[in-house]
Design an enzyme around this catalytic site. Structure first.
Site, PDB file in Angstrom:
ATOM      1  N   CYS A  82       0.738  -1.169   0.162  1.00  0.00           N
ATOM      2  CA  CYS A  82       0.092  -0.130   0.047  1.00  0.00           C
ATOM      3  C   CYS A  82       0.900   1.333  -0.161  1.00  0.00           C
ATOM      4  CB  CYS A  82      -0.906   0.068   1.210  1.00  0.00           C
ATOM      5  SG  CYS A  82      -1.909   1.448   1.349  1.00  0.00           S
TER       6      CYS A  82
ATOM      7  N   CYS B 179      -0.439   3.926   2.107  1.00  0.00           N
ATOM      8  CA  CYS B 179      -0.313   3.980   3.615  1.00  0.00           C
ATOM      9  C   CYS B 179       1.346   4.203   4.014  1.00  0.00           C
ATOM     10  CB  CYS B 179      -0.563   2.535   4.095  1.00  0.00           C
ATOM     11  SG  CYS B 179      -2.170   1.561   3.326  1.00  0.00           S
ATOM     12  N   ASP B 180       2.169   3.647   3.121  1.00  0.00           N
ATOM     13  CA  ASP B 180       3.556   3.508   3.594  1.00  0.00           C
ATOM     14  C   ASP B 180       4.490   4.545   2.889  1.00  0.00           C
ATOM     15  OD1 ASP B 180       2.817   1.772   5.766  1.00  0.00           O
ATOM     16  OD2 ASP B 180       2.908   0.010   4.082  1.00  0.00           O
TER      17      ASP B 180
END
Ligand code: NDP
Length: 312
Positions: free
Chosen positions: A135, A138-139
């Protein structure tokens, strides 16, 4: 009907689940929606939604999912936070949340979505959370000004590569075929981005590094006479090679295709194998996998459930 038995339970809080809840709540079935491990579903892992009708300037996923949730709540949907751990399909259906709370229901809508696939390399597991991610949104933040690789040649891979190119020094896009599968507009954006280097016909052999990802060994044109091994130095390795449906709970109870996507009747969202069970969204859609399609099938599942409940 037994008073302890609910009319309708919906599992999943993506566009399919929320849309089903809006329709079922407006039809007075007082649905319960079990939100699952990722509130808002997969869409929450994207940066911006530009193709959902009604948002001409795009919308942040959190905003869109919150809008859908509030709309479902307005008509009386009851939300249960938690993960479904076990299901028994019958009359009524029984749903266990976190192994402790048991809910009984006459009708069930499964909107459990899909999850990211991994390549299956042992080194991927070793470095999970230490440089390996599925992701980018997300990261990606952790890789500012660093070098990363994205694996895949579809729309997701192209979208993630562009997202990371805004943050990172350099992005490799590792594509196993000699072409991208993504839509033309996404391909053009990737191919014209000077920070993205597309490595066509490359496969990842292993990830390397001391305690965290520091590189990847790749093979070019595997099995061909000009096969070559390459090493790239990277700090992050992002998977974007598709998804598998979250239908493990229903294995052996409902009919699926060989990848595990739930099969539904040709003319409705009814699952095959148990009465009063319906599916919506990515858990039954290997083909389109779009938020708007998931929302549409959530609506259909709620209408089909409404018809079913009226027959009881
Ligand atoms: P896709 O299935 O479209 O693409 C998966 C990609 O991963 C393919 O390039 C595939 O290669 C590659 N791949 C699969 N397995 C491996 C492997 N073991 N090793 C290396 N590469 C592998 O998945 P997406 O998630 O990209 O897209 C799913 C759907 O969602 C599509 O319909 C897409 O259009 C849609 N989507 C739309 C977006 C938008 O419109 N904004 C954004 C994101 C997704 P190969 O081509 O060789 O099979």
């Amino acid at each position: 009907m037994n008073n302890n038995v609910h009319n309708l339970i919906i599992i999943g809080s993506g566009p399919a689940g929320y849309t089903a809840a809006i329709y079922a709540a407006r039809a007075n079935w007082n649905p319960i929606l079990i939100e699952g491990p990722q509130l808002g579903g997969q869409l929450m892992t994207t940066t911006e939604v530009e193709n959902f009708p009604g948002y001409p300037d795009g919308v942040e996923p959190f905003q869109m999912m919150d809008d859908l949730r509030r709309q479902a709540e307005r008509f009386g949907t009851v939300f249960v936070s938690g993960v479904v751990t076990k299901v028994e399909l019958g009359k009524p259906h029984k749903i266990w949340v976190e192994d402790t709370d048991v809910y009984e229901t006459n009708a069930l809508i499964i909107a459990t979505g899909a999850s990211a696939k991994y390549l299956g390399l042992p080194s991927e597991t070793t470095y999970r959370g230490r440089g390996v991610s599925a992701c980018a949104t997300c990261d990606g933040f952790f890789y500012r000004k660093k070098t990363v690789a994205v694996v895949g040649g579809g729309d997701t891979a192209c979208e993630e590569a562009q997202y990371l190119a805004n943050l990172c020094e350099k992005v490799y896009l590792i594509v196993r075929k000699p072409f991208l599968r993504a839509s033309q507009i996404m391909q053009d954006r990737v191919l014209n981005n000077p920070k993205i280097e597309v490595l066509f016909e490359h496969n990842t052999v292993r990830l390397t590094g001391e305690g965290k990802v520091q590189g990847a060994d790749l093979v070019y044109r595997k099995g061909e006479p000009d096969e070559q091994l390459h090493h790239i130095a990277i700090d992050g390795f992002f998977l974007a090679i598709g998804h598998h449906p979250n239908t493990q709970l229903f294995r052996g109870m409902l009919e699926t295709d060989e990848e595990g996507y739930l099969k539904t009747l040709a003319d409705s969202q009814a699952c095959i194998g148990a009465a009063g069970v319906f599916a919506a969204g990515d858990c039954c859609d290997p083909r389109y996998r779009q938020a708007i399609v998931a929302a549409g099938s959530g609506c259909k599942a709620a209408l089909d459930a409404d018809k079913y409940l009226k027959t009881l």
